[in-house]
Scaffold this active site. Sequence first.
Site, mmCIF file in Angstrom:
data_model
loop_
_atom_site.group_PDB
_atom_site.id
_atom_site.type_symbol
_atom_site.label_atom_id
_atom_site.label_comp_id
_atom_site.label_asym_id
_atom_site.label_seq_id
_atom_site.Cartn_x
_atom_site.Cartn_y
_atom_site.Cartn_z
ATOM 1 N N ASP A 86 0.804 -1.226 0.000
ATOM 2 C CA ASP A 86 0.000 0.000 0.000
ATOM 3 C C ASP A 86 0.838 1.279 0.000
ATOM 4 O O ASP A 86 0.297 2.382 0.062
ATOM 5 C CB ASP A 86 -0.927 0.027 1.230
ATOM 6 C CG ASP A 86 -2.222 -0.754 0.995
ATOM 7 O OD1 ASP A 86 -2.624 -0.910 -0.179
ATOM 8 O OD2 ASP A 86 -2.825 -1.199 1.991
ATOM 9 N N ARG A 116 0.592 -1.307 7.540
ATOM 10 C CA ARG A 116 1.048 -0.086 6.863
ATOM 11 C C ARG A 116 2.045 0.743 7.676
ATOM 12 O O ARG A 116 2.594 1.718 7.163
ATOM 13 C CB ARG A 116 -0.162 0.776 6.458
ATOM 14 C CG ARG A 116 -1.071 0.105 5.426
ATOM 15 C CD ARG A 116 -1.966 1.110 4.704
ATOM 16 N NE ARG A 116 -1.190 2.036 3.886
ATOM 17 C CZ ARG A 116 -1.714 3.075 3.239
ATOM 18 N NH1 ARG A 116 -3.002 3.319 3.312
ATOM 19 N NH2 ARG A 116 -0.944 3.874 2.517
ATOM 20 N N ARG A 167 -9.449 6.006 10.520
ATOM 21 C CA ARG A 167 -7.996 5.871 10.424
ATOM 22 C C ARG A 167 -7.230 6.941 11.205
ATOM 23 O O ARG A 167 -6.026 6.815 11.371
ATOM 24 C CB ARG A 167 -7.576 5.921 8.963
ATOM 25 C CG ARG A 167 -8.165 4.815 8.095
ATOM 26 C CD ARG A 167 -7.618 3.449 8.478
ATOM 27 N NE ARG A 167 -8.043 2.431 7.547
ATOM 28 C CZ ARG A 167 -7.395 2.122 6.425
ATOM 29 N NH1 ARG A 167 -6.284 2.758 6.112
ATOM 30 N NH2 ARG A 167 -7.855 1.184 5.627
ATOM 31 N N HIS A 196 -11.486 7.250 4.760
ATOM 32 C CA HIS A 196 -10.580 8.405 4.805
ATOM 33 C C HIS A 196 -11.372 9.620 4.340
ATOM 34 O O HIS A 196 -12.217 9.502 3.448
ATOM 35 C CB HIS A 196 -9.422 8.238 3.805
ATOM 36 C CG HIS A 196 -8.218 7.526 4.325
ATOM 37 N ND1 HIS A 196 -7.440 6.732 3.509
ATOM 38 C CD2 HIS A 196 -7.622 7.519 5.551
ATOM 39 C CE1 HIS A 196 -6.416 6.257 4.223
ATOM 40 N NE2 HIS A 196 -6.511 6.715 5.452
ATOM 41 N N CYS A 292 -5.105 9.670 -3.616
ATOM 42 C CA CYS A 292 -4.152 9.090 -2.656
ATOM 43 C C CYS A 292 -2.961 8.426 -3.326
ATOM 44 O O CYS A 292 -2.060 7.958 -2.645
ATOM 45 C CB CYS A 292 -4.852 8.161 -1.682
ATOM 46 S SG CYS A 292 -5.968 7.015 -2.433
HETATM 47 N N1 ARG Z 1 -5.424 -0.173 0.856
HETATM 48 C C1 ARG Z 1 -5.176 1.133 1.333
HETATM 49 C C2 ARG Z 1 -5.732 1.281 2.737
HETATM 50 O O1 ARG Z 1 -6.768 0.774 3.026
HETATM 51 C C3 ARG Z 1 -5.765 2.152 0.422
HETATM 52 C C4 ARG Z 1 -5.482 3.556 0.801
HETATM 53 C C5 ARG Z 1 -6.072 4.522 -0.135
HETATM 54 N N2 ARG Z 1 -5.936 5.832 0.347
HETATM 55 C C6 ARG Z 1 -6.911 6.706 0.514
HETATM 56 N N3 ARG Z 1 -6.582 7.826 1.030
HETATM 57 N N4 ARG Z 1 -8.142 6.470 0.238
HETATM 58 O O2 ARG Z 1 -5.147 1.898 3.588
#
Ligand code: ARG
Length: 298
Positions: A86, A116, A167, A196, A292
Amino acid sequence: MSRIYTSVDEIDFKLSNLPAMPAPDRVLMVKPTYFDVEYVINPHMKGQIGDVDKIQAQNEWERLMDGFQELSLDVQVIEGEKGLPDMVFCANQSLPYVDKAGNKKIVMGLMRTPQRKPEVEAIEKWFRKQDYEILHLDTERTQYFEGMGDALWHFKRQLLWGGFGFRSSITALEQVSDSLDVPVLALELTEEAFYHLDTCMCILNESTVLIYPDAFTEEGLKLIHKLFDNVIVATRYEAEKLLAVNATCPDGKNVFIQQGCTDVNKNLRDAGFAVHEFSTYEFLKSGGSVFCMKLLFW
Ligand code: ARG
């Protein structure tokens, strides 16, 4: 003292009185060499493990990079790291900032999921060689902060829009407000598919925003309507299936967006924006799109 606002009654400033901030002119991208769906940490990733077409992903990523170059942004590319599928979503590990005097700072994130976490160090390593002061959040006070996934600069103003709930924690937004000395409008996120802030809010210019309204609380929507004169709304299908709101408008005129967002694109064109469609289908499988896949900075 942090300046954090969660309701319209608390607003004690005028947008036009806030200090200006230049639009970013550089963009960081991470090569998709190791991009894949290897685990499920958001609803978009369900059923997609191992399903990424690597060649297609590489092509999509390159087209997007060309697009940023054509907008005359200075594109910087770094290698991905094996085991960090990611990392290509390089909006998430940090929040860059430039103050009134032109001093550049970057707040490093604290990723929510263990998978991550190592990405932050990889991005920080690159910024250590740039003219940026690196700031870290106090882990005693803050648990999670996913950078520009949940922190968006108002167009050309020293004002931050923050998302919390999935998040990033609200304490992170308070700390960011403290350490950068900027006001933060904090919006609670309510739907897991829009985990997000950058999946449900895209700031287009000083007075225009694109949102997916169901992802916010009523109070949050009031804040958005208070600060923006024009609020463009995405349909559920385009917002959820095509991540239409995970678009980007670096110069206040040109919008880069996932291909096929017919309704949103019509509204954007009617509002005077130039729409550029990009295929990010492989990255949608991971829950990310145009916004992103890059980090704007100065
Ligand atoms: N697989 C990543 C996650 O879930 C995707 C992140 C995509 N970023 C975003 N800002 N939407 O963290």
